[in-house]
Design a protein around this motif. Structure first.
Motif, short mmCIF file in Angstrom:
data_model
loop_
_atom_site.label_atom_id
_atom_site.label_comp_id
_atom_site.label_asym_id
_atom_site.label_seq_id
_atom_site.Cartn_x
_atom_site.Cartn_y
_atom_site.Cartn_z
N ASP A 441 0.83 -1.20 0.00
CA ASP A 441 0.00 0.00 0.00
C ASP A 441 0.86 1.25 0.00
O ASP A 441 0.56 2.22 -0.70
CB ASP A 441 -0.92 0.00 1.21
N LEU A 442 1.95 1.23 0.77
CA LEU A 442 2.85 2.37 0.81
C LEU A 442 3.46 2.63 -0.57
O LEU A 442 3.60 3.78 -1.00
CB LEU A 442 3.96 2.11 1.84
N ALA A 443 3.80 1.54 -1.27
CA ALA A 443 4.36 1.69 -2.62
C ALA A 443 3.34 2.25 -3.60
O ALA A 443 3.70 2.89 -4.59
CB ALA A 443 4.88 0.34 -3.12
N ALA A 444 2.05 2.00 -3.32
CA ALA A 444 0.97 2.48 -4.19
C ALA A 444 0.46 3.86 -3.81
O ALA A 444 -0.53 4.33 -4.37
CB ALA A 444 -0.18 1.48 -4.19
N GLY A 445 1.10 4.50 -2.85
CA GLY A 445 0.68 5.84 -2.45
C GLY A 445 0.42 5.99 -0.97
O GLY A 445 0.43 7.09 -0.43
N VAL A 448 -4.18 3.88 2.45
CA VAL A 448 -4.71 3.09 3.56
C VAL A 448 -3.89 3.32 4.83
O VAL A 448 -4.43 3.45 5.93
CB VAL A 448 -4.73 1.59 3.19
N MET A 449 -2.56 3.37 4.67
CA MET A 449 -1.69 3.60 5.83
C MET A 449 -1.95 4.97 6.44
O MET A 449 -2.00 5.12 7.66
CB MET A 449 -0.22 3.48 5.42
N GLN A 450 -2.14 5.98 5.60
CA GLN A 450 -2.43 7.32 6.10
C GLN A 450 -3.76 7.35 6.82
O GLN A 450 -3.88 7.94 7.90
CB GLN A 450 -2.44 8.32 4.95
N ASP A 454 -4.29 8.16 10.79
CA ASP A 454 -5.16 9.25 11.22
C ASP A 454 -6.24 8.76 12.17
O ASP A 454 -6.56 9.42 13.17
CB ASP A 454 -5.81 9.92 10.00
N ALA A 455 -6.81 7.59 11.88
CA ALA A 455 -7.96 7.09 12.62
C ALA A 455 -7.64 6.79 14.07
O ALA A 455 -8.49 7.01 14.96
CB ALA A 455 -8.52 5.84 11.93
N ILE A 456 -6.45 6.30 14.36
CA ILE A 456 -6.13 5.92 15.75
C ILE A 456 -5.30 6.97 16.47
O ILE A 456 -4.84 6.75 17.59
CB ILE A 456 -5.39 4.57 15.78
N GLY A 457 -5.11 8.13 15.85
CA GLY A 457 -4.36 9.20 16.49
C GLY A 457 -2.86 9.07 16.38
O GLY A 457 -2.12 9.82 17.03
N PHE A 482 4.04 4.71 10.58
CA PHE A 482 2.96 3.78 10.88
C PHE A 482 3.26 2.40 10.29
O PHE A 482 3.10 1.37 10.94
CB PHE A 482 1.65 4.34 10.30
N THR A 483 3.73 2.38 9.05
CA THR A 483 4.04 1.13 8.36
C THR A 483 5.22 0.42 9.02
O THR A 483 5.17 -0.79 9.29
CB THR A 483 4.34 1.38 6.88
#
Length: 586
Positions: A441-445, A448-450, A454-457, A482-483
């Motif tokens: 996901d990180l390689a694709a932009g 989801v990681m962002q 954000d969701a868990i602070g 995060f990753t």
């Protein structure tokens, strides 16, 4: 190898969990295990990582620095001299203990090598630098063999093998942080010579402390002893053992294979150290080309030879028949000692595990491949592909990353005590595979990681800490951190379980040889596969590679389940686990 509750002095079962963990940590063996794990992690950081920064600052050219990468071969091929640690006693030091007689002197040797390096200038004494680095790496790899065997020897119901394995990894990771990131920070302020002087002091202090560590009395059970214990070697002539002719054939075949492997490595190192820079052979090419051949020569083919010997003994062919009592007394020969040191550990391994050894080797080759094979491409991915800065990567990988690994090791240790070794091993494999999808996901932009950050602070926490460090460029820092955090947490859990499992499947009396062989396979497979992975990255890109490594991780999960079933059936068939049969605390 079953995971059962521990009974206290009144015969009442103690529930596994935090209580078991705390009792283990209070044991003096755990304290020494922290020191030993630290001693295992510090030298590689100083000889294979931080040293390059010192050489770069001293303006040593890259071609010359390539010679120093040879010291890494000591770790990759340490199993080649592992039989010596079971076979040979150091004159005057045997009373320290079977393992301590190797651990303490090797640690002191590393400390002395670092001490001498701190007084040298790499610009004017590069030859001495390379020699000291080679001596230090060899001593470091040798202490690794002895420490791994020590951990297996001293494990008991309180300082369990699982907990000691977890503590080993904690000490190792802490040392890697101190010798790596912290070493760079210290050198920036007080200079490289003073930094290496401090590091040498740490190793020398640990070497002295090691003299007071407990050591299991394995002399009576050891498969490779000195002349004082020749009666054990004489057991080769007992009724039912294979004949001397069979032993000598096996020894000759295995000896020639190992001699070729050792000779190949020695010739390569001599050529690399003595040839002109433009004529030096490539270390990576050597490892990828000859690495598999050395594994075949020292592990695969000897395993077949050992299987043949075990088959002869099992079928009762070519074995010593009942004696008449008139035979002359047998004279123990040097070849008998050599057979017990080099061949018998493999015969025991194959004879005990049978075809299950194929499953075990497959798991060894695949379990850590998700994180080990692509590790060398991490910085090109972060800095080149994603275009993060060095400060951002250091913040994410060194600050949050190391914390996550230590947290994962602690959590993994608790899971082992609560749910068992095989459950944790399988969970670790699944998590390691899943984290490759996070990198995809990180390689694709990294959308989801962002979003997850954000969701868990987590994003707010990262931005706050980055502000404390006065970092101004924090764009995308949260999703990278995060990753890396979740990947390293998974690595910690998997690492705790893997070292514990690897330690549990070897026989205590052959621990040095068997563990070194399995550990070297784990290290070599990542090195061997990096060339192909690099080509795949060039052809398909990082996203495809992360999906591919995740699939390999699924294979490891399936193998973990199969090994879990095998161990469960093995325990059920035997009725009860006998710790001394394999390793204490298993």
């Amino acid at each position: 190898m079953a995971d059962t509750a521990i009974e206290d002095g009144d015969g009442k079962a103690k529930k596994p969990g935090w209580g078991t963990l705390l009792r283990s940590l209070r044991n003096p063996k755990s304290g020494f295990m922290v020191l030993f794990g630290f001693a295992q992690g510090l030298p590689p950081a100083l000889f294979l990582g931080t040293l390059y920064a010192w050489l770069s600052e001293a303006e040593v050219d890259l071609e010359t620095m390539g010679v120093f990468s040879l010291v890494g071969l000591a770790y990759a091929f340490q199993f080649l001299w592992s039989p010596l640690l079971d076979k040979v006693d150091i004159p005057g030091l045997r009373k320290l203990g079977k393992r301590k007689q190797w651990i303490a002197p090797m640690q002191l040797t590393v400390g002395i090598a670092l001490l001498i390096m701190s007084f040298l200038d790499p610009r004017n004494a590069l030859g001495w630098f390379s020699l000291l680095a080679a001596i230090g790496a060899f001593a470091s790899a040798t202490q690794d063999i002895a420490i791994n065997a020590w951990r297996i020897d001293v494990a008991d119901e309180e300082a369990t093998l699982d907990i000691l394995s977890t503590i080993t990894q904690m000490g190792f990771r802490l040392a890697a942080l101190i010798g790596g990131a912290l070493g760079l920070i210290i050198a920036e302020r007080i200079g490289w010579p003073q930094t290496y002087l401090i590091m040498s002091g740490l190793m020398l202090a640990i070497g002295i402390a090691s003299l007071f560590a407990p050591d299991a009395d394995v002399a009576k059970r050891s498969a490779a002893t000195v002349a004082a214990n020749e009666e054990e070697v004489a057991e080769l002539y007992n009724v039912g053992e294979v004949t001397e002719k069979v032993r000598n054939r096996a020894l000759l075949a295995v000896g020639l294979l190992w001699a070729w492997a050792i000779g190949t490595v020695v010739v390569f190192m001599v050529r690399s150290m003595t040839a002109a820079p433009e004529d030096r052979p490539d270390v990576t090419l050597f490892t990828t080309t000859y690495g598999p051949l050395i594994v075949v020569a020292t592990v695969v083919l000897p395993a077949f030879i050992a299987a043949w010997v075990a088959k002869q003994k099992r079928r009762g062919t070519n074995v010593i028949v009942a004696s008449t009592g008139d035979e002359p007394k047998r004279t123990v020969k040097f070849t008998d000692h050599l057979y017990r040191a080099l061949v018998l550990p493999l015969v025991e391994f194959v004879g005990r595990l049978g075809w299950s050894l194929v499953l075990i080797l497959a798991l060894v080759l695949t379990y850590r491949i998700c994180d080990s094979i692509w590790g060398v491409f991490a910085y090109p991915f972060y800095l080149g592909e994603l275009e993060y800065t060095g400060d951002q990567v250091a913040f994410a990988s060194k600050f949050f990353g190391v914390f996550a690994i230590i947290l994962g090791l602690a959590f993994g240790g608790w899971i082992i005590t609560k749910f068992g070794r095989m459950f944790t091993l399988t969970l670790g494999a699944a998590l390691a595979a899943a984290t490759n999808l996070l990198y995809a996901d990180l390689a694709a932009g990294g959308a989801v990681m962002q979003g997850g950050s954000d969701a868990i602070g987590f994003t707010a926490l990262v931005n706050f800490i980055a502000g404390v460090f006065q970092m101004t460029d924090i764009d995308g820092l949260a999703r990278l951190t995060f990753t890396i955090f979740w990947e390293n947490l998974a690595i910690g859990i998997a690492g705790a379980a893997y070292i514990a499992w690897l330690s549990s499947i070897v026989a205590k009396e052959y621990a040095a040889v068997q563990y070194a062989l399995l550990a070297s396979l784990t290290l070599l497979v990542g090195t061997i596969g990096r060339g192909a992975l690099g080509e795949m990255i060039e052809d398909r890109g990082y996203y495809y590679v992360f999906i591919f490594t995740a699939i390999i991780g699924v294979v490891a999960v399936a193998l973990c389940v199969m090994e879990w079933i095998r161990e469960a059936r093995s325990g059920a068939a035997s009725g009860v686990v006998q710790p001394d049969k394999h390793v204490a605390g298993s």
